[in-house]
Design a protein around this motif. Structure first.
Motif, PDB file in Angstrom:
ATOM      1  N   GLU A 148     -11.622  11.837   3.735  1.00 55.66           N
ATOM      2  CA  GLU A 148     -11.883  12.703   4.885  1.00 55.66           C
ATOM      3  C   GLU A 148     -11.749  11.931   6.193  1.00 55.66           C
ATOM      4  N   VAL A 149     -12.215  10.684   6.201  1.00 54.68           N
ATOM      5  CA  VAL A 149     -12.067   9.853   7.400  1.00 54.68           C
ATOM      6  C   VAL A 149     -10.598   9.701   7.757  1.00 54.68           C
ATOM      7  N   LEU A 150      -9.780   9.361   6.767  1.00 56.14           N
ATOM      8  CA  LEU A 150      -8.354   9.153   7.024  1.00 56.14           C
ATOM      9  C   LEU A 150      -7.658  10.442   7.445  1.00 56.14           C
ATOM     10  N   THR A 183      -1.702   3.704   9.901  1.00 59.14           N
ATOM     11  CA  THR A 183      -0.846   2.594   9.483  1.00 59.14           C
ATOM     12  C   THR A 183       0.043   3.047   8.330  1.00 59.14           C
ATOM     13  N   LEU A 184       1.010   2.196   7.985  1.00 59.09           N
ATOM     14  CA  LEU A 184       1.884   2.523   6.865  1.00 59.09           C
ATOM     15  C   LEU A 184       1.090   2.658   5.575  1.00 59.09           C
ATOM     16  N   LEU A 185       0.075   1.803   5.406  1.00 60.25           N
ATOM     17  CA  LEU A 185      -0.739   1.860   4.191  1.00 60.25           C
ATOM     18  C   LEU A 185      -1.575   3.134   4.133  1.00 60.25           C
ATOM     19  N   THR A 186      -2.171   3.534   5.266  1.00 59.94           N
ATOM     20  CA  THR A 186      -2.979   4.763   5.252  1.00 59.94           C
ATOM     21  C   THR A 186      -2.095   5.990   5.056  1.00 59.94           C
ATOM     22  N   GLN A 187      -0.864   5.932   5.563  1.00 63.51           N
ATOM     23  CA  GLN A 187       0.072   7.032   5.322  1.00 63.51           C
ATOM     24  C   GLN A 187       0.425   7.127   3.836  1.00 63.51           C
ATOM     25  N   MET A 188       0.633   5.962   3.216  1.00 67.07           N
ATOM     26  CA  MET A 188       0.938   5.963   1.784  1.00 67.07           C
ATOM     27  C   MET A 188      -0.244   6.481   0.978  1.00 67.07           C
ATOM     28  N   TYR A 189      -1.459   6.119   1.394  1.00 64.69           N
ATOM     29  CA  TYR A 189      -2.649   6.553   0.653  1.00 64.69           C
ATOM     30  C   TYR A 189      -2.805   8.068   0.690  1.00 64.69           C
ATOM     31  N   LEU A 190      -2.526   8.667   1.813  1.00 62.72           N
ATOM     32  CA  LEU A 190      -2.672  10.118   1.934  1.00 62.72           C
ATOM     33  C   LEU A 190      -1.532  10.875   1.275  1.00 62.72           C
ATOM     34  N   ASN A 191      -0.476  10.185   0.939  1.00 62.35           N
ATOM     35  CA  ASN A 191       0.626  10.796   0.201  1.00 62.35           C
ATOM     36  C   ASN A 191       0.324  10.642  -1.292  1.00 62.35           C
ATOM     37  N   LEU A 192      -0.042  11.726  -1.957  1.00 60.71           N
ATOM     38  CA  LEU A 192      -0.481  11.652  -3.350  1.00 60.71           C
ATOM     39  C   LEU A 192       0.608  11.134  -4.282  1.00 60.71           C
ATOM     40  N   GLU A 193       1.858  11.267  -3.883  1.00 62.46           N
ATOM     41  CA  GLU A 193       2.939  10.747  -4.717  1.00 62.46           C
ATOM     42  C   GLU A 193       3.073   9.234  -4.590  1.00 62.46           C
ATOM     43  N   LEU A 194       2.764   8.712  -3.400  1.00 60.28           N
ATOM     44  CA  LEU A 194       2.897   7.272  -3.164  1.00 60.28           C
ATOM     45  C   LEU A 194       1.609   6.492  -3.460  1.00 60.28           C
ATOM     46  N   ARG A 195       0.480   7.180  -3.506  1.00 56.68           N
ATOM     47  CA  ARG A 195      -0.798   6.489  -3.685  1.00 56.68           C
ATOM     48  C   ARG A 195      -0.834   5.610  -4.939  1.00 56.68           C
ATOM     49  N   PRO A 196      -0.301   6.056  -6.096  1.00 56.54           N
ATOM     50  CA  PRO A 196      -0.364   5.206  -7.290  1.00 56.54           C
ATOM     51  C   PRO A 196       0.371   3.869  -7.144  1.00 56.54           C
ATOM     52  N   GLN A 197       1.248   3.753  -6.159  1.00 59.41           N
ATOM     53  CA  GLN A 197       2.008   2.522  -5.980  1.00 59.41           C
ATOM     54  C   GLN A 197       1.200   1.442  -5.264  1.00 59.41           C
ATOM     55  N   SER A 199      -1.444  -1.411  -4.477  1.00 60.81           N
ATOM     56  CA  SER A 199      -2.157  -2.432  -5.240  1.00 60.81           C
ATOM     57  C   SER A 199      -3.621  -2.459  -4.829  1.00 60.81           C
ATOM     58  N   GLU A 200      -4.448  -3.194  -5.566  1.00 62.85           N
ATOM     59  CA  GLU A 200      -5.865  -3.295  -5.244  1.00 62.85           C
ATOM     60  C   GLU A 200      -6.075  -3.976  -3.895  1.00 62.85           C
ATOM     61  N   VAL A 201      -5.258  -4.974  -3.606  1.00 60.72           N
ATOM     62  CA  VAL A 201      -5.354  -5.649  -2.302  1.00 60.72           C
ATOM     63  C   VAL A 201      -5.050  -4.661  -1.174  1.00 60.72           C
ATOM     64  N   GLN A 202      -4.034  -3.862  -1.365  1.00 61.18           N
ATOM     65  CA  GLN A 202      -3.694  -2.857  -0.355  1.00 61.18           C
ATOM     66  C   GLN A 202      -4.799  -1.814  -0.212  1.00 61.18           C
ATOM     67  N   LEU A 203      -5.416  -1.419  -1.321  1.00 59.77           N
ATOM     68  CA  LEU A 203      -6.519  -0.456  -1.266  1.00 59.77           C
ATOM     69  C   LEU A 203      -7.715  -1.032  -0.532  1.00 59.77           C
ATOM     70  N   GLN A 204      -7.973  -2.326  -0.721  1.00 62.43           N
ATOM     71  CA  GLN A 204      -9.061  -2.967   0.013  1.00 62.43           C
ATOM     72  C   GLN A 204      -8.779  -2.953   1.511  1.00 62.43           C
ATOM     73  N   ALA A 235     -11.022  -1.045   4.468  1.00 64.76           N
ATOM     74  CA  ALA A 235     -11.486  -1.713   5.687  1.00 64.76           C
ATOM     75  C   ALA A 235     -11.005  -0.974   6.933  1.00 64.76           C
ATOM     76  N   THR A 236      -9.756  -0.527   6.903  1.00 67.18           N
ATOM     77  CA  THR A 236      -9.215   0.234   8.036  1.00 67.18           C
ATOM     78  C   THR A 236      -9.956   1.557   8.209  1.00 67.18           C
ATOM     79  N   ALA A 237     -10.283   2.219   7.101  1.00 71.41           N
ATOM     80  CA  ALA A 237     -11.000   3.499   7.167  1.00 71.41           C
ATOM     81  C   ALA A 237     -12.367   3.337   7.816  1.00 71.41           C
ATOM     82  N   GLU A 238     -13.033   2.202   7.581  1.00 72.77           N
ATOM     83  CA  GLU A 238     -14.339   1.986   8.194  1.00 72.77           C
ATOM     84  C   GLU A 238     -14.216   1.812   9.703  1.00 72.77           C
ATOM     85  N   VAL A 239     -13.131   1.186  10.138  1.00 67.97           N
ATOM     86  CA  VAL A 239     -12.878   1.088  11.584  1.00 67.97           C
ATOM     87  C   VAL A 239     -12.649   2.474  12.163  1.00 67.97           C
ATOM     88  N   TYR A 240     -11.853   3.269  11.464  1.00 69.01           N
ATOM     89  CA  TYR A 240     -11.583   4.633  11.921  1.00 69.01           C
ATOM     90  C   TYR A 240     -12.868   5.459  11.942  1.00 69.01           C
TER      91      TYR A 240
END
Length: 263
Positions: free
Chosen positions: A23-25, A35-49, A51-56, A60-65
């Protein structure tokens, strides 16, 4: 108004802290590209791609937002930028639109809240831009009055009036809508027609409940910014606020004692 705006805002950090990361994103992306990573996360087709490092990194970015979404300075930045861009486009010009940074005041109790709301809602009448509250454009009192008249309901997208304080207290303004509309209308007529010495003996139930006499109320609602430049509230709350903020002195104490002490 023609060259400035007044806003009475309620900030609710608890609600923002309860939002999920998704919801924050989603809220942030309704305003920004992210960011490119948050855009990928909100794209349900790209989210599985991801990595755990990218999710971390996304977490962190979501908490700033999240913090920015309930930050007053960020809110005013977005609002002022939108207005400035629209005005410059209309005038076909570029450059700085606003004269300076916005000024904010903390409203610490019910009397300060009501006085500030009435001051803001009556600005067009004092400036002779409207003759009645329901005819004053771009005011919350106009929207509240029309909603009450047409739909017998409260205006949407405005903080609701929920009645007198009680337990459990629902979220909203601790007054009755009818009382507030009557209060604004009564105060507007007194200020506009200069009837300080000729007030009817009947008082608004809100004024009686807050313990403010008529002369104090007229000063508060008619000259709010002239008397207060920082936080506004009764003496005890004002001292507690400045102590909490780490201030060495309690600004506005004399005005608080004179205008907000209970009768």
């Amino acid at each position: 108004m023609s060259n400035h705006t007044h806003l009475v805002l309620h900030v609710n950090p608890q609600q923002a802290e309860a939002w999920s990361m998704d919801e924050v994103l989603e809220r942030w992306h309704s305003l920004h590209q992210g960011t490119l990573l948050t855009q990928m996360y909100l794209n349900l087709e790209l989210r599985p791609q991801l990595s755990e490092v990218q999710l971390q990194a996304i977490r962190a970015t979501a908490e700033v937002y999240r913090t920015r979404l309930y930050d007053l300075s960020w809110f005013m930045r977005h609002l002022n930028e939108h207005i400035a861009r629209a005005a410059n486009q209309e005038d076909q010009c570029t450059g700085r639109f606003w004269e300076g940074r916005f000024k904010s005041q903390a409203l610490l109790d019910e009397a300060a809240l009501m006085a500030c709301m009435a001051y803001v809602d009556l600005n067009p009448i004092r400036a002779k831009m409207a003759s009645t509250p329901e005819d004053s454009a771009h005011t919350s009192v106009q929207r509240r009055a029309k909603a009450a008249q047409l739909k017998q309901a409260q205006a949407t997208n405005l903080f609701p009036f929920v009645g007198n304080p009680r337990e459990p207290m629902p979220q909203g303004l601790p007054f009755e809508l009818k009382d507030y509309l009557e209060l604004v209308d009564m105060t507007g007529r007194m200020v506009r027609e200069d009837k300080r010495g000729y007030i009817d003996s009947g008082e608004s139930s809100i004024i009686q409940r807050l313990g403010i006499n008529e002369a104090q109320w007229l000063t508060l609602s008619g000259e709010f910014e002239r008397h207060f430049s920082g936080a506004v509230g009764q003496e005890r709350l004002l001292r507690e606020y400045h102590q909490h903020m780490g201030h060495q002195r309690t600004a506005g104490l004399s005005c608080s004692k004179r205008l907000l002490n209970r009768a």
